[in-house]
Design a protein around this motif. Structure first.
Motif, PDB file in Angstrom:
ATOM      1  N   ALA A 239      -9.469  -7.797  -1.730  1.00  0.00           N
ATOM      2  CA  ALA A 239      -8.614  -8.875  -2.239  1.00  0.00           C
ATOM      3  C   ALA A 239      -7.318  -8.962  -1.451  1.00  0.00           C
ATOM      4  O   ALA A 239      -6.627  -9.981  -1.474  1.00  0.00           O
ATOM      5  N   HIS A 240      -6.984  -7.892  -0.712  1.00  0.00           N
ATOM      6  CA  HIS A 240      -5.800  -7.918   0.152  1.00  0.00           C
ATOM      7  C   HIS A 240      -6.038  -8.741   1.415  1.00  0.00           C
ATOM      8  O   HIS A 240      -5.190  -8.767   2.301  1.00  0.00           O
ATOM      9  N   SER A 241      -7.159  -9.422   1.464  1.00  0.00           N
ATOM     10  CA  SER A 241      -7.383 -10.412   2.513  1.00  0.00           C
ATOM     11  C   SER A 241      -6.477 -11.625   2.317  1.00  0.00           C
ATOM     12  O   SER A 241      -6.282 -12.419   3.232  1.00  0.00           O
ATOM     13  N   ILE A 242      -5.947 -11.771   1.096  1.00  0.00           N
ATOM     14  CA  ILE A 242      -5.019 -12.866   0.810  1.00  0.00           C
ATOM     15  C   ILE A 242      -3.787 -12.288   0.121  1.00  0.00           C
ATOM     16  O   ILE A 242      -3.777 -11.150  -0.323  1.00  0.00           O
ATOM     17  N   GLY A 243      -2.751 -13.074   0.061  1.00  0.00           N
ATOM     18  CA  GLY A 243      -1.536 -12.626  -0.596  1.00  0.00           C
ATOM     19  C   GLY A 243      -0.544 -12.005   0.374  1.00  0.00           C
ATOM     20  O   GLY A 243      -0.790 -11.902   1.581  1.00  0.00           O
ATOM     21  N   VAL A 244       0.573 -11.594  -0.164  1.00  0.00           N
ATOM     22  CA  VAL A 244       1.654 -11.045   0.645  1.00  0.00           C
ATOM     23  C   VAL A 244       2.174  -9.752   0.032  1.00  0.00           C
ATOM     24  O   VAL A 244       1.869  -9.434  -1.119  1.00  0.00           O
ATOM     25  N   SER A 245       2.958  -9.024   0.814  1.00  0.00           N
ATOM     26  CA  SER A 245       3.623  -7.826   0.331  1.00  0.00           C
ATOM     27  C   SER A 245       5.090  -7.871   0.731  1.00  0.00           C
ATOM     28  O   SER A 245       5.434  -8.380   1.803  1.00  0.00           O
ATOM     29  N   HIS A 246       5.949  -7.351  -0.122  1.00  0.00           N
ATOM     30  CA  HIS A 246       7.356  -7.239   0.224  1.00  0.00           C
ATOM     31  C   HIS A 246       7.562  -6.108   1.225  1.00  0.00           C
ATOM     32  O   HIS A 246       6.843  -5.109   1.212  1.00  0.00           O
TER      33      HIS A 246
ATOM     34  N   HIS B  12      -6.409  -0.613  12.919  1.00  0.00           N
ATOM     35  CA  HIS B  12      -5.171   0.044  12.471  1.00  0.00           C
ATOM     36  C   HIS B  12      -4.047  -0.950  12.205  1.00  0.00           C
ATOM     37  O   HIS B  12      -2.886  -0.701  12.518  1.00  0.00           O
ATOM     38  N   ARG B  13      -4.430  -2.065  11.595  1.00  0.00           N
ATOM     39  CA  ARG B  13      -3.431  -3.061  11.231  1.00  0.00           C
ATOM     40  C   ARG B  13      -3.387  -3.280   9.717  1.00  0.00           C
ATOM     41  O   ARG B  13      -3.016  -4.357   9.251  1.00  0.00           O
ATOM     42  N   GLY B  14      -3.758  -2.258   8.953  1.00  0.00           N
ATOM     43  CA  GLY B  14      -3.591  -2.327   7.506  1.00  0.00           C
ATOM     44  C   GLY B  14      -2.122  -2.243   7.148  1.00  0.00           C
ATOM     45  O   GLY B  14      -1.405  -1.356   7.632  1.00  0.00           O
ATOM     46  N   LEU B  15      -1.641  -3.159   6.326  1.00  0.00           N
ATOM     47  CA  LEU B  15      -0.202  -3.239   6.077  1.00  0.00           C
ATOM     48  C   LEU B  15       0.304  -2.073   5.231  1.00  0.00           C
ATOM     49  O   LEU B  15       1.346  -1.493   5.518  1.00  0.00           O
ATOM     50  N   LEU B  16      -0.427  -1.740   4.185  1.00  0.00           N
ATOM     51  CA  LEU B  16      -0.002  -0.690   3.268  1.00  0.00           C
ATOM     52  C   LEU B  16      -0.725   0.616   3.561  1.00  0.00           C
ATOM     53  O   LEU B  16      -1.846   0.617   4.065  1.00  0.00           O
ATOM     54  N   THR B  17      -0.098   1.708   3.208  1.00  0.00           N
ATOM     55  CA  THR B  17      -0.766   3.012   3.330  1.00  0.00           C
ATOM     56  C   THR B  17      -2.074   3.006   2.560  1.00  0.00           C
ATOM     57  O   THR B  17      -3.096   3.529   3.024  1.00  0.00           O
TER      58      THR B  17
END
Length: 318
Positions: free
Chosen positions: A180-187, A256-261
């Motif tokens: 689901a992290h294919s969409i949306g944003v993170s601060h 290796h471009r995953g935004l979150l740990t």
């Protein structure tokens, strides 16, 4: 043979629960979602995220939607994991208002949220599934329950697996729903430590692609000493297809471009690396698994029968 009628107090959680009780319920939600997503595609991510956050905290009872009341403890939506990251509340309120005009006191906010998450998934990913309904709304929302139940962006694969296991969900379902992290944003605040203060040995997380890190630094400057990071600037969780619910998220993890740990750990740990590779190779297969996993998630501690209530307004108990 006459159609079987289902009373509002029936102890069922089934597909087609409102077929006789309120035939237009799902249509009303779908129209409200379509209108919102056509204006702002990020609403779809918000609805899916809201549904996940609701189900994992006190069950799928729409407690995430309840607003605080004077003299009561803080509610779920006020917790830092929710108050800056969730969106789509207006869609739920609009859906509820339309349904109340058609079938007063019949359709729960919990079911509306489940329908809305499904319809959001379809709008941005063409992922459709039948939603079991007949769930009822909770009376209580406790902000203190959020940290104890939601996975955190800093979690490793084993911690994520344990969080999902406590809800009766498998490791594969965890890896699948992470898509689901294919969409949306993170601060920026959720990952800025990976850029500037990773650990005593590395200021920058070595598992993060250097070019990706360089780009992220242009969006998220180093926070002042002792600060937690930017709480306003956001970055897409998937920079390839940020408004498309698809399996490109898994390809990004392999590079290796995953935004979150909690994203990158899925490919870096043997517990989940094969699942990531398989989901990255087979988009249709991942979509089918995603649909099944969401339906399973939607059964977590559902209220039925005489439990809970049917709220007249989703943000306040009756």
């Amino acid at each position: 043979m006459a159609a079987t009628m289902i009373s509002l107090s029936s102890n069922f959680h089934i597909v087609g629960f409102y077929t006789q009780l309120c035939p237009s319920a799902e249509i009303a939600v779908r129209r409200a979602v379509n209108e919102a997503v056509s204006s702002n595609p990020s609403v779809a991510a918000g609805l899916i995220r809201m549904y996940f956050h609701d189900c994992f905290v006190m069950g799928c009872d729409a407690s995430i939607i309840l607003k605080s009341l004077p003299g009561n403890p803080p509610v779920e939506m006020e917790h830092p994991a929710n108050n800056t990251s969730l969106r789509g509340f207006k869609v739920i309120d609009e859906s509820k208002a339309r349904i109340e005009a058609l079938c007063p006191g019949t359709v729960s906010c919990a079911d509306i949220l489940a329908f809305a998450a499904r319809d959001g998934s379809y709008e941005v990913g063409r992922i459709y599934y039948d939603v079991p309904a007949g769930g009822r709304d909770g009376h209580v929302s406790l902000g203190e329950e959020v940290s104890q139940n939601l996975p955190q962006s800093s979690f490793g694969a084993q911690q994520l697996a344990q969080t999902f296991a406590r809800k009766g969900m498998s490791v594969d379902e965890m890896a699948t729903l992470s898509g689901a992290h294919s969409i949306g944003v993170s601060h920026c605040s959720s990952f800025v430590n990976r850029l500037y203060s990773f650990n005593a040995t590395h200021t920058q997380d070595p598992s993060l692609d250097p070019n990706c890190a360089s780009f992220l630094k242009t969006r998220c400057p180093s926070p002042p000493s002792g600060a937690g990071g930017d709480l306003t600037t956001t970055v897409p969780l998937d920079m390839v297809t940020p408004n498309r619910l698809d399996n490109k998220y898994y390809s990004e993890l392999k590079h290796h471009r995953g935004l979150l740990t909690s994203d990158q750990t899925l490919i870096d740990r043997s517990l989940t690396s094969r699942m990531v590779s398989k989901n990255g190779r087979n988009g249709a297969g991942w979509a089918r698994k995603f649909a099944r996993a969401v339906v399973h998630m939607g059964s977590i501690d559902v209220l039925t029968g005489a439990q809970g209530e049917i709220r007249r307004i989703c943000s306040v108990p009756n």
